[in-house]
Each structure stands twice: as structure tokens, then as C-alpha cells.
Design a protein around this motif. Structure first.
Motif, mmCIF file in Angstrom:
data_model
loop_
_atom_site.group_PDB
_atom_site.id
_atom_site.type_symbol
_atom_site.label_atom_id
_atom_site.label_comp_id
_atom_site.label_asym_id
_atom_site.label_seq_id
_atom_site.Cartn_x
_atom_site.Cartn_y
_atom_site.Cartn_z
ATOM 1 N N PRO A 177 0.820 -1.198 0.000
ATOM 2 C CA PRO A 177 0.000 0.000 0.000
ATOM 3 C C PRO A 177 0.860 1.257 0.000
ATOM 4 N N GLU A 206 -5.940 1.722 2.070
ATOM 5 C CA GLU A 206 -5.315 0.436 2.352
ATOM 6 C C GLU A 206 -5.789 -0.614 1.360
ATOM 7 N N SER A 245 -7.485 -4.026 0.731
ATOM 8 C CA SER A 245 -8.412 -4.882 1.485
ATOM 9 C C SER A 245 -8.303 -6.320 1.017
ATOM 10 N N THR A 301 -0.757 -9.888 6.643
ATOM 11 C CA THR A 301 -0.954 -8.811 7.596
ATOM 12 C C THR A 301 -0.076 -9.138 8.791
ATOM 13 N N THR A 332 -8.193 -4.669 12.511
ATOM 14 C CA THR A 332 -7.864 -3.901 11.307
ATOM 15 C C THR A 332 -8.528 -4.563 10.119
ATOM 16 N N GLY A 354 -6.839 -3.742 6.785
ATOM 17 C CA GLY A 354 -5.882 -3.563 5.688
ATOM 18 C C GLY A 354 -4.834 -4.662 5.660
#
Lengths: 402, 226
Positions: A65, A85, A87, A107, A219, A221
Motif C-alpha cells: 500500500p 489500504e 483490502s 498482515t 484492522t 488492511g
């Protein structure tokens, strides 16, 4: 005069002054050895970096990102926008490209991992079952994350080798429950020990399904999306597709960066090859110095052997034969010198390899070839003048020793 | 065999021309034994160097065996030296790092003669000059007489037609000097042209033909063919 006799005569005159001969050979040897050892080190560094990159995976395209550019402040930042961000849906959409074989969203976060009274802080990686293949990991015990939808969370985790040892010792870990943050996860597998690669120790990771990680860290993102292209040829295609898809999904804004592993690798490769050549070139200067030394000593030899040269002329040796004799001396000197240098250089490389086992030290063939060619070349080149001088001596004055 | 027609040789010393030889006319027949005598500076060594093709005349022609050798280039002259001319020097001029046998072999090596033939010739020469037990000695392990015998063996290894000896006994005592002269004179019997340069009238007197030189000119010559 026969070639064998030329060589024999030349080696005879070299043996006639052993100290001088040895010193000249030493100079040559050190030059060649320096080239061999230094290029071996440079090449070792290059191969080390390349190996490290390759261990990350093959044909990788990485989506991250934000846009890395040095164009100053983007208009978005001025009005308070942060880069959008990536997804999970974005990641899923990337699979539409025909160049993509599989992908793994990533992530990252940190959480406290605990079992009974034992607890420690760990790096938690959220991903999918494809990570195992994309990232070239291998499972030691049990299974990796279950294949399933990207949005499906599950309370299962895979432990890094060292984490497992610290929490469970020699006990069975697979099937046990651990606490990660405020949630409970069942251990379904343990990674095989892989050591370090590119600064990330897989031995100290805990891997959970990406959806579970999002819940854990609250989160949505992604840190990275690792894409494996179908083949080396379609890496660029995959990169282009990824950019295109993200561009469309982010309503016409280029707010992601797509890099290919190859591009990064190629840059490192170029830098380190250039470095190796530069270092080798510096070492080659010492060879040129050795060449000048040979010229100097050959000139002295001509001066010392004036009478002998006069005699050879009187005995019916034409100038070109005398030139050939001095050439042969220089060629013998440099070839024996460079052979000695090769032995010295290879021994040095092996010793360095023993001291730093992780560095694949071995001199590249082109450097070895270049070192020997330079040694022979300078040796012969720098003997041209002394040999000419010897050949042009006037026999009458030479015999008189004047 | 050796024909000098109006040969002169001058050297430039500083900015002056010094004539070492002036208008020499000389004919030597094959198999002649000639001594060239004269005080130092009379040009006898210069004459010998010209005959031996170590030097070139400034003017005039030099014919060897009917061919004009002064017109040859360096490579051709070297070949003539190798095949037809042998040198014996006052200072022996042996290569110090080579054994007696290898010193004798040197002209054969330079001429590119195959190793087998070289070997048989060297063995024979060592035998002829009584050096067989000295074959593996280096020059510094030999006496003066032995050194000059090695030098003579070397000079004759290519069977030259002309042997040039420049004060061959100059560094030897009376007895060994006489031995060396006997060896050289034996070669004359084998139809070798021997040219001896010396300042010693006694030594020069042994030759059938005696040439006296002074200031670069021949002042007397008892030979008929000149």
C-alpha cells in the motif's frame, strides 16, 4: 633453434639467478592471488544476496500500500487523505489476472502468546494456506493453515520452530491450545526450522488465518500481497495486471506500489557485480606493477648478460632468436608466477570459506582467466623493450663487455 | 676463399671520424694458416671482426666463398657465422651457468640441430679435447687451459671453414698456451682456415703466412695470394 631448446635455455638462465627469479615470481603470484581472492569475496557476496532473495520465493510480485515516489507532496495529502489500504477483496480481485498462479495476503502485528504460565511477545503473521508455497516455507509437524475462503476466520495457528520449543519444549504441540492476545487458538502445525532469510526469522513467527488476524488486531488492511506469477516470462504481465486491477478498484487512483522480486534482485546483482569488478580491477593494478618490476629486472639481466648476448651473436644467433630467448624467460616467469598465484589465491579463498561458512566464496572463472591473462600479458609486454635492447646489441662491443 | 676488396672501416668518436682500417685488399685461400700481427690500435682486431661478420665495413666489399657477404642482412649473416665461422677468444667467453658439455653444445642448439645428433657430436668433441671427465663441470671449476679447450671444441662443433682466434693464449701460461696452439694447428691439417691475431711475434711466427699491420694498413704480407 627448437622451441623446446628455447624454453630449456630460458629456464636455465632463470635458474642461474634464483633469488631474482623467486622475487619476480612472488610479485606475480601476489598480484594474481589478490585478484583471485578479492573477486572470490565479491562474487561470494553477490551469490549470498542472490541466494537470500531466491529463498523468498520464485517469480514474486509484491503489492504494497502507498506509493513510493519522490514527486513531493501529493494533492491527496494536502486535503488530509491517507493512502487507501489494500483490502482482502482487493487481494481476491488480483487473482483475476491470468498471469497470477497464486497469492498470499499478509498482515502483520504483534501479540502476546501464552500457554499456562509461559508467555512471550511474538510477531503474528496473518495469511492464507497459499503462503506455504508462495514463500517457500516448509512444515515440520502437523499441517499448515487450512485451505478455504480468504474471509474465513478459524481459531487455528502454526508456530515457528523456536516458539514451539520455548512454549512446549519436547512436548507434543500439535492439538494443544494457546492464547494469543485475548483469543484462544489451537496449534495445528509447526514450521520446519529455516533460519534467517532477509531479516525475517520464520522460526519466531506465529501464523494465523488472515481473517482471524484482522479480528485480533481489529484492522482490515493488508501489509503486503505476495503474488506468484505463473512463470518467469509473465512476471511483467502480472505486475502490469496488478497495477491495473488496483487502479480500477481504487477508483482511478494509483495508490499502491508493485515491485517485482526480479527487479530488486537484478539491481543487487548489478551493484555487486560492478563491485566485484572494481575490486578485481584494483587488484589487477598490482599485476601491472609486477609487470614493471619484470621489465626493470629484465633490463638489469640484459645489462648483466651483455657478454653472453655478444657470444650468442658470434655463435650465429640472429637478433630475433635472442629476442625469443628473453621473451621465453618473461613468459616462463609470468606463467609460473601466475600458477603460484592461483594456488595461493584458491588456498586463500578456501580459508576464507572456512572462516565464513555462510559466504559461498569461490572466484569467478572470468576473474581467474583475466588474472592469468593480465599476468602473462604484462610479463610479455614489459619484456618487449628489454628483449629488443638485447637483440640490438652490437656484438663487438657486447663481447668486449662495454 | 676470403676476398677483401678496398675495405675501410671508420668509427665516429665524439665528432671525429677515426679510420681503423684503410683500403685493405686481402685474399686468403681455404686451409691457409695466417697470423695477423701488429701493435694495439693497428686495426688487427677490427679486421678480425670484419672477417667474422661481427662488424660491417664502411666501404669496400667482402666475399666469402665467392658470395658477397657484406651485402647480406643480419639474419643471413648470423647464418653464415653459424655455419662457416668459429671464434676463439682471449677471454674464453664461456657461459658461466652452463657445464662444459652444454657450452660446447650451444652453437648446435642455436642452429636447431636435433638433440640426438647434438649428443653424439658433443661426446666426440669432449673426447677429442680430453674433456670427457670434465663434461659436467662449470667454467669456474675448470683451469684456464681446460676453458680454452672447451672454447675450441665449441668453435669447431659446427665444422666451420674459418676459425678466428683473437689472442687465444693471452690469458694462459706458457705451457698451456703451447698446448692450445697445438690444438689449433691440428685443425689446419683438417683443412680449416686458421686466422690468428696476436701481438706476440713468436706466436705469429708459427704461421706460414704472416701479415703485419700498422695504423689500419697492411705493411707486410709474406703470402703470395694477396
Amino acid at each position: 633453434m627448437r622451441w623446446a631448446d628455447v624454453a630449456l635455455f630460458a629456464s636455465g638462465s632463470l635458474r642461474g639467478s634464483p633469488t631474482r627469479t623467486l622475487l619476480m615470481m612472488l610479485a606475480m603470484s601476489i598480484g594474481v592471488a589478490a585478484v583471485v581472492v578479492l573477486t572470490a569475496l565479491g562474487e561470494g557476496a553477490r551469490r549470498y544476496v542472490v541466494d537470500q532473495f531466491s529463498s523468498l520465493g520464485t517469480n514474486l510480485v509484491i503489492v504494497l500500500p502507498g506509493r513510493t515516489e519522490t514527486a513531493g507532496i501529493s494533492p491527496g495529502l494536502l486535503i488530509g487523505q491517507v493512502p487507501r489500504e489494500i483490502s482482502l477483496d482487493d487481494a481476491e480481485a488480483l487473482l483475476r489476472s491470468r498471469a497470477v498462479k497464486r497469492l498470499a495476503p499478509l498482515t502483520v502485528g504483534s501479540a502476546t502468546l501464552s500457554r499456562d504460565a509461559l508467555n512471550r511477545e511474538v510477531v503474528v503473521l496473518g495469511s492464507t494456506s497459499d503462503l506455504l508455497e508462495v514463500r517457500h516455507m516448509s512444515i515440520g509437524l502437523g499441517k499448515f493453515l487450512p485451505a478455504g475462503g480468504i474471509h474465513e476466520s478459524a481459531s487455528v495457528c502454526v508456530l515457528g520452530n523456536q516458539i514451539k520449543r520455548e512454549l512446549f519444549g519436547n512436548e507434543q504441540a500439535v492439538g494443544q491450545w494457546v492464547r494469543l492476545g485475548d483469543r484462544r487458538f489451537r496449534v495445528i502445525g509447526v514450521l520446519a526450522s529455516q533460519g534467517e532469510s532477509m531479516g525475517m526469522r520464520t522460526d519466531e513467527l506465529v501464523i494465523v488465518p488472515v481473517a482471524s488476524a484482522h479480528q485480533l488486531f481489529n484492522t482490515s488492511g493488508l501489509f503486503r500481497v505476495l503474488i506468484e506469477a505463473k512463470s518467469r516470462d509473465v512476471i511483467e504481465q502480472a505486475k502490469h495486471d496488478a497495477e491495473e486491477i488496483m487502479f480500477q478498484r481504487h477508483s482511478g487512483e494509483k495508490d499502491v506500489t508493485v515491485i517485482t522480486q526480479d527487479a530488486v534482485l537484478a539491481t543487487f546483482d548489478r551493484i555487486l557485480t560492478a563491485l566485484t569488478m572494481a575490486v578485481g580491477g584494483i587488484a589487477a593494478i598490482s599485476l601491472a606493477v609486477a609487470g614493471v618490476l619484470i621489465m626493470n629486472v629484465m633490463l638489469i639481466a640484459v645489462a648483466q648478460r651483455v657478454k653472453e648476448i655478444g657470444l650468442l651473436k658470434a655463435l650465429g644467433a640472429p637478433g630475433r632468436q635472442i629476442r625469443a630467448l628473453f621473451f621465453a624467460e618473461a613468459a616462463l616467469l609470468s606463467s609460473i608466477g601466475s600458477a603460484g598465484g592461483l594456488v595461493l589465491g584458491y588456498t586463500g579463498s578456501i580459508i576464507i570459506g572456512q572462516i565464513y561458512p555462510s559466504l559461498p566464496v569461490s572466484p569467478p572463472w572470468w576473474a581467474v582467466l583475466a588474472a592469468c591473462a593480465t599476468a602473462l600479458g604484462t610479463g610479455i609486454l614489459f619484456s618487449v623493450w628489454p628483449a629488443r635492447r638485447a637483440a640490438q646489441l652490437d656484438p663487438v662491443t657486447a663481447l668486449a663487455g662495454r | 676463399m676470403i676476398e677483401f676488396a678496398d675495405v675501410s672501416r671508420s668509427f665516429t668518436v665524439g665528432d671525429q671520424q677515426v679510420a681503423a682500417l684503410r683500403n685493405i685488399n686481402l685474399n686468403l685461400a681455404a686451409g691457409e694458416y695466417v697470423s695477423i700481427m701488429g701493435p694495439s690500435g693497428s686495426g688487427k682486431s677490427t679486421l678480425l671482426n670484419l672477417i667474422g661478420l661481427l662488424d660491417r665495413p664502411s666501404s669496400g666489399t667482402y666475399k666469402l666463398d665467392g658470395g658477397n657477404v657484406s651485402a647480406l642482412d643480419d639474419v643471413q649473416q648470423a647464418r653464415v657465422r653459424s655455419e662457416k665461422i668459429g671464434f676463439v677468444f682471449q677471454a674464453f667467453h664461456l657461459v658461466p651457468r652452463l657445464t662444459a658439455a652444454m657450452n660446447i653444445e650451444l652453437p648446435l642448439i642455436l642452429a636447431g640441430i636435433p638433440p640426438d645428433e647434438r649428443k653424439t657430436r658433443v661426446v666426440k668433441l669432449l673426447e677429442n679435447y680430453g674433456l670427457t671427465d670434465r663434461a659436467d663441470h662449470r667454467p669456474d671449476q675448470l683451469s684456464g687451459g681446460q676453458r680454452q679447450r672447451v672454447a675450441i671444441a665449441r668453435a669447431t662443433s659446427m665444422h666451420p671453414a674459418v676459425l678466428l682466434a683473437d689472442e687465444p693464449t693471452g690469458n694462459l701460461d706458457q705451457t698451456t698456451g703451447k698446448e692450445v696452439m697445438n690444438l689449433l694447428e691440428q685443425l689446419v691439417e683438417q683443412k680449416v682456415t686458421l686466422i690468428l691475431v696476436t701481438h706476440d711475434p713468436l706466436l705469429g711466427g708459427r704461421a706460414q703466412r704472416q701479415i703485419h699491420m700498422m695504423d689500419g694498413q697492411i705493411v707486410s704480407d709474406n703470402g703470395s695470394s694477396s
